[in-house]
Design a protein around this motif. Sequence first.
Motif, PDB file in Angstrom:
ATOM      1  N   GLU A 290      -6.029  10.564  -1.257  1.00 24.92           N
ATOM      2  CA  GLU A 290      -6.599  10.489   0.086  1.00 24.92           C
ATOM      3  C   GLU A 290      -7.136   9.092   0.373  1.00 24.92           C
ATOM      4  O   GLU A 290      -6.989   8.575   1.488  1.00 24.92           O
ATOM      5  CB  GLU A 290      -7.719  11.520   0.216  1.00 24.92           C
ATOM      6  N   ARG A 291      -7.732   8.462  -0.636  1.00 25.01           N
ATOM      7  CA  ARG A 291      -8.262   7.115  -0.436  1.00 25.01           C
ATOM      8  C   ARG A 291      -7.127   6.109  -0.161  1.00 25.01           C
ATOM      9  O   ARG A 291      -7.227   5.277   0.754  1.00 25.01           O
ATOM     10  CB  ARG A 291      -9.046   6.680  -1.672  1.00 25.01           C
ATOM     11  N   VAL A 292      -6.053   6.193  -0.934  1.00 27.47           N
ATOM     12  CA  VAL A 292      -4.926   5.283  -0.723  1.00 27.47           C
ATOM     13  C   VAL A 292      -4.256   5.574   0.624  1.00 27.47           C
ATOM     14  O   VAL A 292      -3.807   4.651   1.320  1.00 27.47           O
ATOM     15  CB  VAL A 292      -3.913   5.412  -1.876  1.00 27.47           C
ATOM     16  N   THR A 293      -4.203   6.848   1.003  1.00 33.34           N
ATOM     17  CA  THR A 293      -3.649   7.198   2.312  1.00 33.34           C
ATOM     18  C   THR A 293      -4.472   6.578   3.436  1.00 33.34           C
ATOM     19  O   THR A 293      -3.925   6.085   4.429  1.00 33.34           O
ATOM     20  CB  THR A 293      -3.603   8.733   2.482  1.00 33.34           C
ATOM     21  N   GLY A 294      -5.798   6.596   3.274  1.00 32.35           N
ATOM     22  CA  GLY A 294      -6.664   5.952   4.259  1.00 32.35           C
ATOM     23  C   GLY A 294      -6.410   4.454   4.335  1.00 32.35           C
ATOM     24  O   GLY A 294      -6.405   3.869   5.427  1.00 32.35           O
ATOM     25  N   GLU A 295      -6.181   3.825   3.184  1.00 31.60           N
ATOM     26  CA  GLU A 295      -5.862   2.398   3.186  1.00 31.60           C
ATOM     27  C   GLU A 295      -4.553   2.140   3.933  1.00 31.60           C
ATOM     28  O   GLU A 295      -4.446   1.171   4.698  1.00 31.60           O
ATOM     29  CB  GLU A 295      -5.761   1.884   1.748  1.00 31.60           C
TER      30      GLU A 295
ATOM     31  N   THR B 139       0.829  -1.204   0.000  1.00 31.35           N
ATOM     32  CA  THR B 139       0.000   0.000   0.000  1.00 31.35           C
ATOM     33  C   THR B 139       0.861   1.251   0.000  1.00 31.35           C
ATOM     34  O   THR B 139       0.558   2.236  -0.689  1.00 31.35           O
ATOM     35  CB  THR B 139      -0.934   0.003   1.226  1.00 31.35           C
TER      36      THR B 139
ATOM     37  N   ALA C 111      -8.502  13.194  -4.297  1.00 33.36           N
ATOM     38  CA  ALA C 111      -9.368  12.228  -3.601  1.00 33.36           C
ATOM     39  C   ALA C 111      -8.807  10.824  -3.707  1.00 33.36           C
ATOM     40  O   ALA C 111      -8.904  10.029  -2.759  1.00 33.36           O
ATOM     41  CB  ALA C 111     -10.775  12.290  -4.198  1.00 33.36           C
ATOM     42  N   SER C 112      -8.204  10.497  -4.850  1.00 37.83           N
ATOM     43  CA  SER C 112      -7.598   9.173  -5.013  1.00 37.83           C
ATOM     44  C   SER C 112      -6.430   8.983  -4.059  1.00 37.83           C
ATOM     45  O   SER C 112      -6.289   7.934  -3.422  1.00 37.83           O
ATOM     46  CB  SER C 112      -7.137   8.992  -6.460  1.00 37.83           C
TER      47      SER C 112
ATOM     48  N   ARG D 103      -5.145   2.393   7.640  1.00 41.06           N
ATOM     49  CA  ARG D 103      -5.819   1.202   8.172  1.00 41.06           C
ATOM     50  C   ARG D 103      -4.869  -0.004   8.243  1.00 41.06           C
ATOM     51  O   ARG D 103      -4.893  -0.765   9.221  1.00 41.06           O
ATOM     52  CB  ARG D 103      -7.041   0.871   7.320  1.00 41.06           C
TER      53      ARG D 103
ATOM     54  N   ARG E 268     -10.181  15.142  -8.265  1.00 38.69           N
ATOM     55  CA  ARG E 268     -10.348  13.689  -8.299  1.00 38.69           C
ATOM     56  C   ARG E 268      -9.027  12.998  -7.971  1.00 38.69           C
ATOM     57  O   ARG E 268      -9.006  11.979  -7.268  1.00 38.69           O
ATOM     58  CB  ARG E 268     -10.844  13.259  -9.673  1.00 38.69           C
TER      59      ARG E 268
ATOM     60  N   ARG F 291       1.179   6.610  -6.829  1.00 39.04           N
ATOM     61  CA  ARG F 291       0.056   7.490  -7.143  1.00 39.04           C
ATOM     62  C   ARG F 291       0.439   8.954  -6.949  1.00 39.04           C
ATOM     63  O   ARG F 291       0.093   9.815  -7.763  1.00 39.04           O
ATOM     64  CB  ARG F 291      -1.137   7.121  -6.246  1.00 39.04           C
TER      65      ARG F 291
END
Length: 560
Positions: A234-239, A202, A231-232, A242, A228, A209
């Motif tokens: 940010e989504r990978v950062t959230g992954e 990840t 946001a992408s 986690r 966009r 990215r």
Amino acid sequence: MSETDAPPRVSSKPVDPRLLKYASASRGFFVAIAAIAAAQTAVIVAFAWLLTHAITGAIDGMPRAELAGMLGALAITVALRAVLLWAREAVAARAAARVQGQLRARLVEAIGVLGPEWLGVRNTAALAVTAGRGLEALEAYFGRYLPQLVQTVVATPLIVAVMWWQDWISGLTVLLTLPLIPIFMVLIGLATRSVQHRQWRTLQRLASRFADTVQGLSTLKVFGRQHRAAASIERVTGEYRRETMRVLRVSFLSGFALEFLASIAVAIVAVSIGFRLIDGPLTLAVGLFVLLLAPEAYLPLRQVGVQFHAASEGVAATDDVFDVLDAARAAGDPPAGARAPSAQRPAAPDSLLILDGVRVRRGDRMLPPVDLAAAPGSVTLIEGPSGAGKSSLFAALRGAATFDGDASWGGADLRAFAPSAWLAWAGQRPGLLTGSIADNVTLGDPAPDPATVRRALDLACAGSLDPAEELGVQGAGLSGGQAQRVAVARAFYRHLRGGAPVIALDEPSSALDPETERRLWHGIRRLADEGAAVLLISHRTSARAIADQIVRLESSEVLA
């Protein structure tokens, strides 16, 4: 499935044997750590023996002078143990730094052996993360995990043997309960390795990215897609967040499990000693000595499990590095009768470059055959519509694509030589690096010549640029046309320094105005008249004025 999405490979070996093969500094490290571990074990046993006799002596009324001497010896063992811990950390830190340097150097060499074609289908941002942060994590691997692993191999058997010698029942109890810790450690380690690999992949995906977004930010801004892209990321950062929390949860759970098992095992030994002290078959001195050693018998194994989590990121990174080194090792072993690529110049500068039926492979496509003969002092213009394979031909010449057919320079097969030995190339992307303009022009030259730098810039119509000007990432600080001309000057410089008889230029004037383009054609013609063999790709009809021959490729000839 992409490289970053590949399932994690879980190694069943505590230490990858490829570490000893690819990093020679690790061999001396293991010898030194084993010697320190043996000394630490001797100090642990001595401390337990001295403390036992000091306590029993105080109970039995030992004279104060003798008791003071015993306490002085205890202080010496404590100090000696501290010195050994410092020595272990110093040796580990030095070894980690040396191994990091060796693996980075081997990684760069391996990428050079594998060539541009291999690198072109790899995620370069992921490789950068591996070579950077990944190998930095080896400090924890060498500083904590490996020393503790060696300590376990050396200390645990010796301490169990001493316990068995003093009290075979306690020794047998430790011997029977000790395997519980490795069993649970392996089970937890498998889960931890899987979770850690997902976190590592990840992180690589996040780096890729982010690098792609930054590189194409201007294009995204023009089309209104920057939000966009953000946001992408940010989504990978959230992954990644986690996955990191999942790693921490598994780490805390495993630490608790190992501590709990070790505590239960020590309690069993303590209860056994207590009952036998009450019944009388065991003396206080033996019972106390064995009881002091019992936690030390379990401690190395417990610490191996704990330190494995701290080192898991470095383990994941070394797996990636070793895969690249293995691939380079396989690629560097030529078949019987074949010659390995040589860095030496294949022939004299006045030799002829001949392509006879050269067909470039690009994925599942085979491009049409190309025939040409480029002599020193000539300009060969390669024309054709987009997609006809012009840039692919240059990619084959510089080793970024495979090809069939015959290609030779001075009668020698080009496959037998490194492209850097005979070719100076400037592509459609400038490929500038952080540093001065002069550093970019003289890239690869161990002894740069300022006068040649100035002449190369003049021939590339970049004479107005200050060679000392500092550039940012990817040449930030220059316009597109200026960056293009610096890249062309780099190819010119390499030729002028005698490092490349052939110059290949891919659309060198695409970002230039007509007047600057005319001056650039004049500079290219001058180099050809001085003996260079120039291969030129250009859509501009003005390039025909300096061409000695024209080779045209047609997109309709591309075969699927």
